[in-house]
Every structure is written in structure tokens, then in C-alpha cells.
Design a protein around this motif. Structure first.
Motif, PDB file in Angstrom:
ATOM      1  N   UNK A   1     -25.778 -50.801  42.753  1.00 50.45           N
ATOM      2  CA  UNK A   1     -27.060 -50.917  43.449  1.00 50.45           C
ATOM      3  C   UNK A   1     -28.205 -50.451  42.557  1.00 50.45           C
ATOM      4  N   UNK A   2     -27.981 -49.383  41.803  1.00 49.90           N
ATOM      5  CA  UNK A   2     -29.011 -48.825  40.921  1.00 49.90           C
ATOM      6  C   UNK A   2     -29.438 -49.840  39.867  1.00 49.90           C
TER       7      UNK A   2
ATOM      8  N   UNK B   1     -37.884 -49.079  40.417  1.00 45.94           N
ATOM      9  CA  UNK B   1     -37.134 -49.815  41.441  1.00 45.94           C
ATOM     10  C   UNK B   1     -35.686 -49.340  41.518  1.00 45.94           C
ATOM     11  N   UNK B   2     -35.126 -48.988  40.365  1.00 47.96           N
ATOM     12  CA  UNK B   2     -33.736 -48.515  40.352  1.00 47.96           C
ATOM     13  C   UNK B   2     -33.563 -47.295  41.251  1.00 47.96           C
ATOM     14  N   UNK B   3     -34.556 -46.396  41.201  1.00 37.06           N
ATOM     15  CA  UNK B   3     -34.453 -45.159  41.989  1.00 37.06           C
ATOM     16  C   UNK B   3     -34.806 -45.401  43.444  1.00 37.06           C
TER      17      UNK B   3
ATOM     18  N   UNK C   1     -31.185 -46.314  45.129  1.00 34.45           N
ATOM     19  CA  UNK C   1     -30.597 -45.095  45.687  1.00 34.45           C
ATOM     20  C   UNK C   1     -30.884 -44.927  47.184  1.00 34.45           C
ATOM     21  N   UNK C   2     -31.598 -45.883  47.765  1.00 35.17           N
ATOM     22  CA  UNK C   2     -32.001 -45.761  49.175  1.00 35.17           C
ATOM     23  C   UNK C   2     -30.798 -45.624  50.099  1.00 35.17           C
TER      24      UNK C   2
ATOM     25  N   UNK D   1     -33.741 -43.243  58.090  1.00 31.71           N
ATOM     26  CA  UNK D   1     -34.232 -44.315  57.220  1.00 31.71           C
ATOM     27  C   UNK D   1     -35.601 -43.952  56.648  1.00 31.71           C
ATOM     28  N   UNK D   2     -36.485 -43.425  57.498  1.00 33.51           N
ATOM     29  CA  UNK D   2     -37.825 -43.057  57.036  1.00 33.51           C
ATOM     30  C   UNK D   2     -37.763 -41.926  56.014  1.00 33.51           C
ATOM     31  N   UNK D   3     -36.939 -40.938  56.268  1.00 31.99           N
ATOM     32  CA  UNK D   3     -36.803 -39.816  55.332  1.00 31.99           C
ATOM     33  C   UNK D   3     -36.228 -40.278  54.002  1.00 31.99           C
ATOM     34  N   UNK D   4     -35.273 -41.203  54.040  1.00 36.12           N
ATOM     35  CA  UNK D   4     -34.691 -41.741  52.816  1.00 36.12           C
ATOM     36  C   UNK D   4     -35.735 -42.519  52.026  1.00 36.12           C
ATOM     37  N   UNK D   5     -36.546 -43.323  52.728  1.00 31.05           N
ATOM     38  CA  UNK D   5     -37.592 -44.084  52.063  1.00 31.05           C
ATOM     39  C   UNK D   5     -38.615 -43.190  51.402  1.00 31.05           C
TER      40      UNK D   5
END
Length: 305
Positions: A16-17, A92-94, A98-99, A119-123
Motif C-alpha cells: 500500500x505504501x 502520498x505514500x504516508x 498508511x491510512x 477514520x477521521x483520526x487516522x486521516x
């Protein structure tokens, strides 16, 4: 338009990274002129220190692009592309790659579904970390994109490496991280607008069986994510662009830049360049998410069993 089928084994965090960085580069290659037009429209009419008489040079997206080609040549549309690609490979990789991993960290153990808060905290988390790592590339990209807007027509930097060196020499290492706080705010908002909206729309389309997990589904979810991100992030984006492009003596901080913009242009100034922002962010999201999904699936297919 169906693309590769979803893999039975989910892609690893490393896949994904790398896929996110590559997808970001593909999207930048396709949409970079729109991003440059957005920057030119956002800084247009900015009061310089010392004061200079400003004139309207750009009118609308197509007008901006045609004016740039006529006055600066076609290459001006891709000025700063090298820094832009460098930015995507780290940024973008991070923030995208990593999302999903960070989202799982915020999801309570035993929970069947990931909630909106997680989801919001991860974003916000991946967006902030990505900015902290990739900010110098963003500063250089904006400087190159705005370069043609200088009144005397001179070039600030001879190349990307020279830009990093010159900024560090003349403005200090802090100059390379200029505008970090508004950029963190912008990308926390954009990350939530993009990734969370894409995540929710895609899940909704799949759960209601309106669409299958294929390219059309990714296209629809990405388009919605792009529009949502543009609406919520445009004000911060305008301030970020102006502050990063400004002379070190022009604004004390990002807040003074924001107040100067409000006094000069009013609330409408916060949405300068909205059309190219949406065209760019909407198309960027479509290209990026479709590429990202397909690159992940291709990587899983080529992995040894």
C-alpha cells in the motif's frame, strides 16, 4: 472498465505504501497543469511588499492555462514537476498508504466495523505526519509554479536542487518548512475529505450492492471525495499557497497572511481558484484512487504464492 479483480489476500502495508506513492505520481503527471493554474489564481492580486501595482493577468482556468502557454511557453505548465513527484513519493505514500494501518490502530479491539471517529483520526494523523516529512518539497513546488507570476519576469531558481539550496541559505532551514502549520491544517482536512469520504462512499456502494468492487465504483467514490475535499480545504489552501510563496518579510505568520487576505479580498478571497482546485483535486482523486486500487491488486498478483 472493470480492471483487476479484488485479491483474495489483502495487500500488505508495504504494498500500500509503495502503491500510494506511485499512484500519486501518476495523478500528478495527469493533473499538474491544473494545479499550476490554481496556484497562479490563488496568488493573483496579492499585495507585495514593497507595494506594486497589480493587474489581472489570469481569468478562469482555461484563460490561465492559455495565458501561461502564450507568455511563458508550454513547459511553464509543468514548472516544479520534479519537486511535485518528489513530494508525492513521500507525501502520498504516508498519508494514503498508511491510512488503513493507522485506521486499525484507532479501531477498538473486537469491533466489527471501523467507526467514523477512527477514520477521521487516522486521516488527520497520516496527513499531519506526511506534511512534517514532505514540506520542503511542497515549498519548492509552489515556488516554481508561482515563478512566472513575478513582476520582473526573473527566475528565482535554476533548478530543483538549486531551489532547496537557495531557500536553506537565504531563509534558513526553517524556510524549507515554511507554512507547515497551515499545510498540516490543510492536509488534515483534505485527508479527511478525501480518504474518509472515499472510504465511506466505497463501503456504502458495496454494502448496498449498487456497484461491484471495480473501476466504476472507485471512480464514483473518488469523484465524490474530490469535491468534498475541495469545499472544506480551499480556504486553508489559499492561505498556504500565499504564505509559502511570500517573501520572508511579507507576513509575520500564517495568521497574518490569513488576515491580510480577508482585509484585501474578503471572504470570497478564501475561495480564489476554486474551479481549478476542484478540477484538479477531483481529477487527481479519480486518477490516484483508480491507479492505487489497480497497483495494489497488480502487486498482489505478482507476489510469489
Amino acid at each position: 472498465m472493470v480492471g483487476l479483480k479484488p485479491p483474495e489476500v489483502p495487500p500488505t502495508a508495504a504494498v500500500k505504501f509503495v502503491s500510494a506513492g506511485m499512484a500519486g505520481c501518476i495523478a500528478d503527471l495527469c493533473t499538474f497543469p491544473l494545479d499550476t493554474a490554481k496556484v497562479r489564481l490563488q496568488i493573483q492580486g496579492e499585495v507585495k511588499i514593497p507595494r506594486a501595482i497589480s493587474s489581472v493577468e489570469y481569468r478562469g482556468v482555461l484563460g490561465t492555462l492559455s495565458t501561461m502557454v502564450r507568455t511563458e511557453g508550454p513547459r511553464s505548465l509543468y514548472s516544479g514537476l520534479a519537486a511535485g513527484l518528489q513530494r508525492q513519493m513521500s507525501f502520498a505514500s504516508i498519508r494514503i498508504g498508511l491510512y488503513d494501518s493507522v485506521k486499525q490502530l484507532y479501531t477498538p479491539k473486537g469491533a466489527e466495523n471501523t467507526g467514523l471517529a477512527a477514520r477521521l483520526m487516522a486521516g488527520c494523523t497520516t496527513g499531519a505526519v506526511a506534511v512534517a516529512c514532505a514540506q520542503p518539497t511542497d515549498v519548492v513546488k509552489v515556488r516554481f509554479q508561482a515563478n512566472g507570476a513575478l513582476l520582473d519576469g526573473t527566475r528565482r531558481y535554476s533548478g530543483t536542487v538549486d531551489a532547496y539550496r537557495t531557500i536553506a541559505r537565504e531563509e534558513g532551514i526553517r524556510g524549507l518548512w515554511r507554512g507547515t502549520l497551515p499545510n498540516i491544517a490543510r492536509n488534515a482536512i483534505i485527508n479527511c475529505g478525501e480518504l474518509v469520504t472515499y472510504d465511506l462512499l466505497k463501503d456504502a456502494l458495496l454494502q448496498t450492492r449498487l456497484m461491484a468492487d471495480n473501476v466504476p465504483c472507485h471512480f464514483v467514490a473518488a469523484f465524490g471525495a474530490g469535491f468534498c475535499a475541495t469545499v472544506v480545504a480551499s480556504p486553508v489552501d489559499v492561505v498556504k499557497t500565499r504564505y509559502m510563496n511570500a517573501d520572508p518579510r511579507q507576513y509575520r505568520n500564517a495568521l497574518s497572511c490569513f488576515l491580510a487576505l480577508l482585509m484585501q479580498d474578503g471572504l470570497a478571497g478564501l475561495y480564489k481558484g476554486f474551479t481549478p482546485s476542484f478540477l484538479r483535486l477531483g481529477s487527481w482523486n479519480v486518477v490516484m484512487f483508480v491507479s492505487y486500487e489497480q497497483l495494489q491488486r497488480a502487486a498482489v498478483l505478482v507476489q510469489p504464492a
